[in-house]
Design an enzyme around this catalytic site. Sequence first.
Site, mmCIF file in Angstrom:
data_model
loop_
_atom_site.group_PDB
_atom_site.id
_atom_site.type_symbol
_atom_site.label_atom_id
_atom_site.label_comp_id
_atom_site.label_asym_id
_atom_site.label_seq_id
_atom_site.Cartn_x
_atom_site.Cartn_y
_atom_site.Cartn_z
ATOM 1 C CB SER A 10 92.485 15.429 129.793
ATOM 2 O OG SER A 10 93.746 15.874 129.978
ATOM 3 N N GLY B 259 93.704 11.167 128.041
ATOM 4 C CA GLY B 259 94.163 10.685 126.545
ATOM 5 C C GLY B 259 93.117 10.119 125.984
ATOM 6 C CB ALA B 260 93.509 6.703 124.296
ATOM 7 N N GLY C 242 89.706 9.494 127.210
ATOM 8 C CA GLY C 242 88.815 10.640 127.167
ATOM 9 C C GLY C 242 88.885 11.689 128.265
ATOM 10 N N GLY D 26 95.459 18.657 124.671
ATOM 11 C CA GLY D 26 94.849 19.200 126.188
ATOM 12 C C GLY D 26 94.264 20.527 125.790
ATOM 13 C CG ASP D 27 97.170 23.678 124.733
ATOM 14 O OD1 ASP D 27 97.038 23.489 126.037
ATOM 15 O OD2 ASP D 27 97.915 23.756 124.023
HETATM 16 N N1 LIG Z 1 94.513 8.680 121.690
HETATM 17 C C1 LIG Z 1 93.251 9.364 121.714
HETATM 18 N N2 LIG Z 1 92.176 8.909 121.357
HETATM 19 C C2 LIG Z 1 91.074 9.927 121.151
HETATM 20 N N3 LIG Z 1 90.999 11.066 122.164
HETATM 21 C C3 LIG Z 1 92.175 11.496 122.538
HETATM 22 C C4 LIG Z 1 93.424 10.790 122.502
HETATM 23 N N4 LIG Z 1 94.431 11.380 123.122
HETATM 24 C C5 LIG Z 1 93.606 12.516 123.531
HETATM 25 N N5 LIG Z 1 92.424 12.669 123.361
HETATM 26 C C6 LIG Z 1 91.647 13.635 123.646
HETATM 27 O O1 LIG Z 1 92.136 14.789 123.942
HETATM 28 C C7 LIG Z 1 92.184 15.273 125.291
HETATM 29 C C8 LIG Z 1 93.330 15.698 125.845
HETATM 30 O O2 LIG Z 1 94.300 14.996 125.905
HETATM 31 P P1 LIG Z 1 95.252 14.508 127.058
HETATM 32 O O3 LIG Z 1 96.372 13.779 126.316
HETATM 33 O O4 LIG Z 1 94.534 13.933 128.148
HETATM 34 O O5 LIG Z 1 95.883 16.021 127.341
HETATM 35 P P2 LIG Z 1 97.214 16.792 127.488
HETATM 36 O O6 LIG Z 1 97.707 17.474 126.117
HETATM 37 O O7 LIG Z 1 96.965 18.001 128.374
HETATM 38 O O8 LIG Z 1 98.178 15.672 128.011
HETATM 39 C C9 LIG Z 1 91.497 13.939 125.967
HETATM 40 O O9 LIG Z 1 90.659 14.524 127.017
HETATM 41 C C10 LIG Z 1 90.852 13.295 124.691
HETATM 42 O O10 LIG Z 1 89.398 13.815 124.788
HETATM 43 O O1 LIG Z 2 104.046 25.845 129.041
HETATM 44 P P1 LIG Z 2 104.543 24.389 128.746
HETATM 45 O O2 LIG Z 2 104.032 23.628 129.922
HETATM 46 O O3 LIG Z 2 105.984 24.274 128.379
HETATM 47 O O4 LIG Z 2 103.658 23.867 127.552
HETATM 48 C C1 LIG Z 2 104.004 24.488 126.341
HETATM 49 C C2 LIG Z 2 103.607 23.526 125.072
HETATM 50 O O5 LIG Z 2 102.294 23.003 125.454
HETATM 51 C C3 LIG Z 2 101.414 23.222 124.170
HETATM 52 O O6 LIG Z 2 100.540 24.169 124.278
HETATM 53 C C4 LIG Z 2 100.734 21.752 123.903
HETATM 54 O O7 LIG Z 2 99.916 21.498 125.299
HETATM 55 P P2 LIG Z 2 99.209 20.133 125.202
HETATM 56 O O8 LIG Z 2 99.757 19.045 124.661
HETATM 57 O O9 LIG Z 2 99.016 19.860 126.767
HETATM 58 O O10 LIG Z 2 97.677 20.721 124.745
HETATM 59 C C5 LIG Z 2 102.609 23.124 122.985
HETATM 60 O O11 LIG Z 2 102.032 23.625 122.132
HETATM 61 C C6 LIG Z 2 103.476 24.177 123.865
HETATM 62 O O12 LIG Z 2 104.752 23.892 123.177
#
Ligand SMILES: Nc1ncnc2c1ncn2[C@@H]1O[C@H](COP(=O)(O)OP(=O)(O)O)[C@@H](O)[C@H]1O
Ligand SMILES: O=P(O)(O)OC[C@H]1O[C@](O)(COP(=O)(O)O)[C@@H](O)[C@@H]1O
Length: 325
Positions: free
Chosen positions: A220, A222-223, A225, A251-252
């Site tokens: 994943s 972020g922005a 995709g 991410g979840d």
């Molecule tokens: N700024 C954003 N704009 C559009 N989609 C986003 C953005 N940030 C996250 N996403 C969506 O959420 C998914 C998970 O976000 P990401 O930040 O990569 O995961 P994590 O929370 O595990 O760090 C991305 O793959 C994307 O599809």
């Molecule tokens: O187990 P970790 O790595 O400390 O993560 C827990 C945290 O991750 C989250 O599930 C969010 O995770 P994502 O932003 O990666 O989706 C929070 O809600 C929670 O507080």
Amino acid sequence: MILTLTPNPSVDRTVPVDALPRGAVIRSRRGRSEPSGKGVNVALALRSHGRSATAVLPVGGPVGAQLSQMLRLAGLPVREVPVRGGIRSNISLVEPDGTVTKVNEPGPELDAGETEALVCAVLDDLAGVSWLACCGSLPDGVPPDLYAGLAEAARSRGVRVAVDTSGEPLRASLAGRPDLVKPNTAELAHLVGRPLRTFGDVIDAARQVRRLGADAVLASLGADGALLVEAGGVRHAETRVARVVSAVGAGDAALAGFLYGGGAGMAALRTAVAWGAAAVQHEGTLFSAVDPAQTVLVSTEVDPGRPLRDPHVPASSPAPRPPAS
Ligand SMILES: Nc1ncnc2c1ncn2[C@@H]1O[C@H](COP(=O)(O)OP(=O)(O)O)[C@@H](O)[C@H]1O
Ligand SMILES: O=P(O)(O)OC[C@H]1O[C@](O)(COP(=O)(O)O)[C@@H](O)[C@@H]1O
């Protein structure tokens, strides 16, 4: 049925702030508490989209009791394993531009008996399960290869396994040959030990992770995709959102969407990105509805030279500590 394991769950507290001056007393006008931890979030997202899901988690202390009650109110089927330590609260301070400062507590230390009880709870519940999602950090006391052992056990019973964690538990999980891992850019860069600056860097890293044991990698970005690297090839999907409110839980949401969408291939990738986009437009950790009008661009033609909007250079190893005097 999808079973999720969250060895280190939490109650997530989200507090919007106008600014974040260090050392100041900040008065916030509101705040919200939600049941959380990565596997809890995945199960709640699946459940709110009509998919049957059960969450396995340890519960202890006053925050554990609050978490338990929240999950009961949410109607999520859970398998709770009592532990002596107290479940943690994780705090997100959210600024108006969507910048989030997050504090994740370590959570309780689990002893060998509590860890064993958690493993037994998962193994006892595998009948009729299509996917086991092993999610989040491991509390102190839990061996880093917990997810590897569960992946092997689940596979031997015909259950597919997804892993979403970081650091050593992610590296160690690969020995159990999970069907899917879902690192973000920082987690993937840390795993392969080199900077990720372009889509090509991510693809090379994901291929390395496949050689190390994962059958598929949902990276994943972020922005940017997400990139899916699996036996069938490399695919990318992305979407634009008008405003990022908070990326916590994106991410979840993406992992939940991927499993909801079938757990492999283009349809799953598209759903992952749509659900991730829904999550970032929502203030807390959980998200409510996915906008059916949200256009997700999907492609099998990936430009390896395309720079990442949010490149990641892993921190070099910390300097060794001087011996205690
Ligand atoms: N700024 C954003 N704009 C559009 N989609 C986003 C953005 N940030 C996250 N996403 C969506 O959420 C998914 C998970 O976000 P990401 O930040 O990569 O995961 P994590 O929370 O595990 O760090 C991305 O793959 C994307 O599809
Ligand atoms: O187990 P970790 O790595 O400390 O993560 C827990 C945290 O991750 C989250 O599930 C969010 O995770 P994502 O932003 O990666 O989706 C929070 O809600 C929670 O507080």
